[in-house]
Each structure stands twice: as C-alpha cells, then as structure tokens.
Motif scaffolding. Sequence first.
Motif, PDB file in Angstrom:
ATOM      1  N   GLY A 181      47.036  51.029  12.425  1.00  0.00           N
ATOM      2  CA  GLY A 181      47.974  51.522  11.431  1.00  0.00           C
ATOM      3  C   GLY A 181      49.187  52.098  12.132  1.00  0.00           C
ATOM      4  O   GLY A 181      49.123  52.526  13.294  1.00  0.00           O
ATOM      5  N   THR A 182      50.297  52.146  11.415  1.00  0.00           N
ATOM      6  CA  THR A 182      51.528  52.691  11.989  1.00  0.00           C
ATOM      7  C   THR A 182      51.892  54.036  11.381  1.00  0.00           C
ATOM      8  O   THR A 182      52.945  54.582  11.687  1.00  0.00           O
ATOM      9  N   GLY A 183      51.011  54.560  10.530  1.00  0.00           N
ATOM     10  CA  GLY A 183      51.281  55.838   9.891  1.00  0.00           C
ATOM     11  C   GLY A 183      50.011  56.628   9.697  1.00  0.00           C
ATOM     12  O   GLY A 183      49.580  57.386  10.560  1.00  0.00           O
ATOM     13  N   ALA A 184      49.358  56.424   8.540  1.00  0.00           N
ATOM     14  CA  ALA A 184      48.186  57.227   8.181  1.00  0.00           C
ATOM     15  C   ALA A 184      46.995  56.981   9.098  1.00  0.00           C
ATOM     16  O   ALA A 184      46.219  57.892   9.376  1.00  0.00           O
ATOM     17  N   GLN A 185      46.786  55.762   9.555  1.00  0.00           N
ATOM     18  CA  GLN A 185      45.647  55.399  10.420  1.00  0.00           C
ATOM     19  C   GLN A 185      44.338  55.953   9.831  1.00  0.00           C
ATOM     20  O   GLN A 185      43.658  56.790  10.427  1.00  0.00           O
ATOM     21  N   VAL A 186      44.014  55.457   8.662  1.00  0.00           N
ATOM     22  CA  VAL A 186      42.913  55.973   7.850  1.00  0.00           C
ATOM     23  C   VAL A 186      41.602  55.992   8.631  1.00  0.00           C
ATOM     24  O   VAL A 186      41.278  55.051   9.351  1.00  0.00           O
ATOM     25  N   HIS A 187      40.875  57.070   8.484  1.00  0.00           N
ATOM     26  CA  HIS A 187      39.573  57.353   9.107  1.00  0.00           C
ATOM     27  C   HIS A 187      39.691  57.900  10.518  1.00  0.00           C
ATOM     28  O   HIS A 187      38.662  58.056  11.198  1.00  0.00           O
ATOM     29  N   PHE A 188      40.889  58.249  10.974  1.00  0.00           N
ATOM     30  CA  PHE A 188      41.014  58.827  12.311  1.00  0.00           C
ATOM     31  C   PHE A 188      40.188  60.101  12.447  1.00  0.00           C
ATOM     32  O   PHE A 188      39.622  60.380  13.500  1.00  0.00           O
ATOM     33  N   GLU A 189      40.112  60.900  11.361  1.00  0.00           N
ATOM     34  CA  GLU A 189      39.361  62.151  11.427  1.00  0.00           C
ATOM     35  C   GLU A 189      37.849  61.920  11.477  1.00  0.00           C
ATOM     36  O   GLU A 189      37.104  62.719  12.048  1.00  0.00           O
ATOM     37  N   MET A 190      37.393  60.802  10.903  1.00  0.00           N
ATOM     38  CA  MET A 190      35.972  60.476  10.968  1.00  0.00           C
ATOM     39  C   MET A 190      35.565  60.195  12.415  1.00  0.00           C
ATOM     40  O   MET A 190      34.499  60.654  12.869  1.00  0.00           O
ATOM     41  N   ALA A 191      36.385  59.460  13.146  1.00  0.00           N
ATOM     42  CA  ALA A 191      36.085  59.192  14.554  1.00  0.00           C
ATOM     43  C   ALA A 191      35.987  60.493  15.338  1.00  0.00           C
ATOM     44  O   ALA A 191      35.081  60.679  16.162  1.00  0.00           O
ATOM     45  N   PHE A 192      36.884  61.414  15.079  1.00  0.00           N
ATOM     46  CA  PHE A 192      36.944  62.662  15.830  1.00  0.00           C
ATOM     47  C   PHE A 192      35.754  63.564  15.511  1.00  0.00           C
ATOM     48  O   PHE A 192      35.088  64.086  16.417  1.00  0.00           O
TER      49      PHE A 192
ATOM     50  N   GLN B 115      44.616  47.260   4.256  1.00  0.00           N
ATOM     51  CA  GLN B 115      43.195  47.140   3.958  1.00  0.00           C
ATOM     52  C   GLN B 115      42.407  46.704   5.191  1.00  0.00           C
ATOM     53  O   GLN B 115      41.342  47.255   5.486  1.00  0.00           O
ATOM     54  N   ILE B 116      42.930  45.732   5.902  1.00  0.00           N
ATOM     55  CA  ILE B 116      42.273  45.285   7.133  1.00  0.00           C
ATOM     56  C   ILE B 116      42.163  46.445   8.121  1.00  0.00           C
ATOM     57  O   ILE B 116      41.119  46.673   8.736  1.00  0.00           O
ATOM     58  N   ASN B 117      43.258  47.204   8.264  1.00  0.00           N
ATOM     59  CA  ASN B 117      43.256  48.336   9.192  1.00  0.00           C
ATOM     60  C   ASN B 117      42.223  49.376   8.797  1.00  0.00           C
ATOM     61  O   ASN B 117      41.465  49.883   9.642  1.00  0.00           O
ATOM     62  N   LEU B 118      42.185  49.725   7.520  1.00  0.00           N
ATOM     63  CA  LEU B 118      41.247  50.730   7.018  1.00  0.00           C
ATOM     64  C   LEU B 118      39.804  50.324   7.310  1.00  0.00           C
ATOM     65  O   LEU B 118      39.008  51.110   7.829  1.00  0.00           O
ATOM     66  N   VAL B 119      39.470  49.083   6.957  1.00  0.00           N
ATOM     67  CA  VAL B 119      38.099  48.605   7.136  1.00  0.00           C
ATOM     68  C   VAL B 119      37.774  48.470   8.620  1.00  0.00           C
ATOM     69  O   VAL B 119      36.661  48.798   9.062  1.00  0.00           O
ATOM     70  N   HIS B 120      38.720  48.002   9.396  1.00  0.00           N
ATOM     71  CA  HIS B 120      38.516  47.906  10.849  1.00  0.00           C
ATOM     72  C   HIS B 120      38.179  49.269  11.432  1.00  0.00           C
ATOM     73  O   HIS B 120      37.223  49.419  12.208  1.00  0.00           O
ATOM     74  N   ASN B 121      38.969  50.283  11.074  1.00  0.00           N
ATOM     75  CA  ASN B 121      38.763  51.617  11.640  1.00  0.00           C
ATOM     76  C   ASN B 121      37.386  52.158  11.278  1.00  0.00           C
ATOM     77  O   ASN B 121      36.660  52.664  12.138  1.00  0.00           O
ATOM     78  N   GLU B 122      37.039  52.072   9.998  1.00  0.00           N
ATOM     79  CA  GLU B 122      35.735  52.559   9.561  1.00  0.00           C
ATOM     80  C   GLU B 122      34.611  51.828  10.290  1.00  0.00           C
ATOM     81  O   GLU B 122      33.657  52.446  10.779  1.00  0.00           O
ATOM     82  N   THR B 123      34.712  50.501  10.366  1.00  0.00           N
ATOM     83  CA  THR B 123      33.639  49.691  10.953  1.00  0.00           C
ATOM     84  C   THR B 123      33.463  49.977  12.434  1.00  0.00           C
ATOM     85  O   THR B 123      32.340  50.144  12.925  1.00  0.00           O
ATOM     86  N   LEU B 124      34.562  50.058  13.161  1.00  0.00           N
ATOM     87  CA  LEU B 124      34.478  50.316  14.599  1.00  0.00           C
ATOM     88  C   LEU B 124      33.831  51.672  14.876  1.00  0.00           C
ATOM     89  O   LEU B 124      32.975  51.804  15.768  1.00  0.00           O
ATOM     90  N   ILE B 125      34.211  52.679  14.095  1.00  0.00           N
ATOM     91  CA  ILE B 125      33.636  54.014  14.266  1.00  0.00           C
ATOM     92  C   ILE B 125      32.131  53.986  14.038  1.00  0.00           C
ATOM     93  O   ILE B 125      31.351  54.524  14.832  1.00  0.00           O
ATOM     94  N   LEU B 126      31.710  53.342  12.957  1.00  0.00           N
ATOM     95  CA  LEU B 126      30.291  53.355  12.603  1.00  0.00           C
ATOM     96  C   LEU B 126      29.457  52.498  13.547  1.00  0.00           C
ATOM     97  O   LEU B 126      28.316  52.843  13.866  1.00  0.00           O
TER      98      LEU B 126
END
Length: 321
Positions: free
Chosen positions: A183-194, A234-245
């Motif tokens: 993502g270039t802004g919100a980068q959704v789920h960044f806080e979940m990784a942390f 949407q791709i970014n959001l799902v990618h971030n969540e999936t990689l973290i989990l």
Amino acid sequence: MQNTVLIPTYRRPLDLSRCLTALQAQTKPANQIIVVVRDTDTETRQFLANFDPQHLPLQTVTVTQPGVVAALNAGMAAVTGDIVSITDDDAAPRPDWLASINAHFLKDTAVAGVGGRDWIHQGNQILDASRPIVGQLQWFGRVIGNHHLGVGEPREVDILKGVNMSFRTQAIGELHFDQRMRGTGAQVHFEMAFTLALKRAGGKIIYDPQIAVDHYPAQRFDEDQRHNFNAIAQINLVHNETLILLEHLPPLRRTIFLLWAIIIGTRDCYGCLQWLRFFPSQSQLATRKLIASLQGRWQAYQQFQTQNPLKPPLTQLQNSN
C-alpha cells in the motif's frame, strides 16, 4: 513515566489541528509529541510552521517514503519516552487518554501494549453499537476487530488498532513495523503484524474500552478509499493479512486457514461461499472482490514460501494431514 505521542499525517492539516488541540487538553501532558510528515506534503508543513503549540513539546520528523509503515518507523527512531502512544491525525484523544494508558503500564510490568476504543463519527452521528469480543485471532485464522465497538472490562487481546495503541518502548526493543506491508498510504493490517509479533515475544496486550479517542475517518490519498472498491487496495489488504497469518500460525493451523480463506472467507476478504452469498446483490462487483481476494492470498503465499524455503509447501502439508 515519560510519554511520547506519535502521529503520522498526510495532507489533512485540519484534522491534525483537531488532534493537537485534543492533546493540549490531556490531564497528563505528553512529554514528547512527534508528527511525521511526508516531504511532499507542503500543506501540512505550512500548517505546522504557523501552528502555535501552546507549550506542546512538538517535534516534526520528515519522511520521504510513502505509507504509514515508513512514517511510523521514522517516528519511532525519534521516540524518547518510556511509553509511545500512537494515534491518527483524524482522531482526537479524550482528556484522560494518556493518564488511563499509563495506569495500565504502571499496574503490570508484563504489559507491552495497551489500546482502546475509537468512537467513530459519521457526519453528525456517533457509531454507538457494542461488541463483547475485540481484537481476537481465532484458531483457524479469522480475525475479529471490533475495536471501535468494544465494551466491558479491560482484557488481554491479540491485536490492537492503529488509531489507538500504545507500547512500552523497552518491550519493543528492536521491533519495527513490517516494511513488507503493501500500500502507498494506509497499508491495512500493519498494526496486526506489529502486535502479534510483540505478543509472540511474550508481551501482554491489553484492550480497555475506557481508553478512548474520537475518530473522524477522513479522506485517504492513496488507492485505499475505505468504502469504495479498488482492486489494488483489495489485493494489498488481503496480501497483508495473509502474509501475517501465515507467519504467525503453526503449520496445521496455517493449512486450515488457507482452506477456510479460499472456501469461505469473510465479508471483507471473499472466499467462494462469500461470493455466492453476495453475488445476488452485488453481481459483477462480488466477482471482482473474489478475484482480488484470491490474488492477494496467492501473492502472499508465494512470498511466504520464498522467504521461508524450509517450510513445506501447502500440498505437502495437506498430504501429511
């Protein structure tokens, strides 16, 4: 106990003004306030140059790379407090915010992170529903947020929300916000990784709905426009969540998560059954959401396998169970 407040901001000077005004009203004043500004954000830079801090210990950090992750990591490098409290520029912490946060860290030295409720303002209305389950990662990989709806007593959780989260700097150590978040802004789920990484390291993560900020969701200036579908977002959001989990879950649960995500999914990240559920009302939009969600899952899985070559691929895991 010294408190630092960290605020990433981008092109929302009026919102930032409201946030800083709320910090002026804290019953326990902050010892350091860091505002992270993009180098190209001339509007915000002009606002800060003319802003009267009225004794606020305000410090500006400039970042050149887009995205909230780069902004937070740049800000974290300048933190001097024992506790760092993070909020968004479109939020206004309530007067007892820092005092309530400190109380949790003073009460229990094992507490590494503390978060609370964000009261969402929608026009002239405040979203006032309630949910008892907040910030939980279920065993098969489904994430329950609800931080904006939480009620009840303080309790341990798995995940905090970026608009209202605080950390003991000693517990953080060398941990950084994950630069692989897309993502270039919100980068959704960044806080979940942390927060999941902090919890894996043995820290307690506490959610207390009485630790509150008022949240006025503002315009985003990137591909993620909140409620308007964008395939890249949407791709970014799902990618971030999936990689973290994939990295957080053990092998068997990792396999179950992937199967559940593809077959069922959620209303935010479609699987096949969610597509069937919403297709009658959304038609082609549901199909676009499904395709983007599956692309995000697949891209995260590929990245996970590349970065973890010793972990068995999905087909081997399936065959061994």
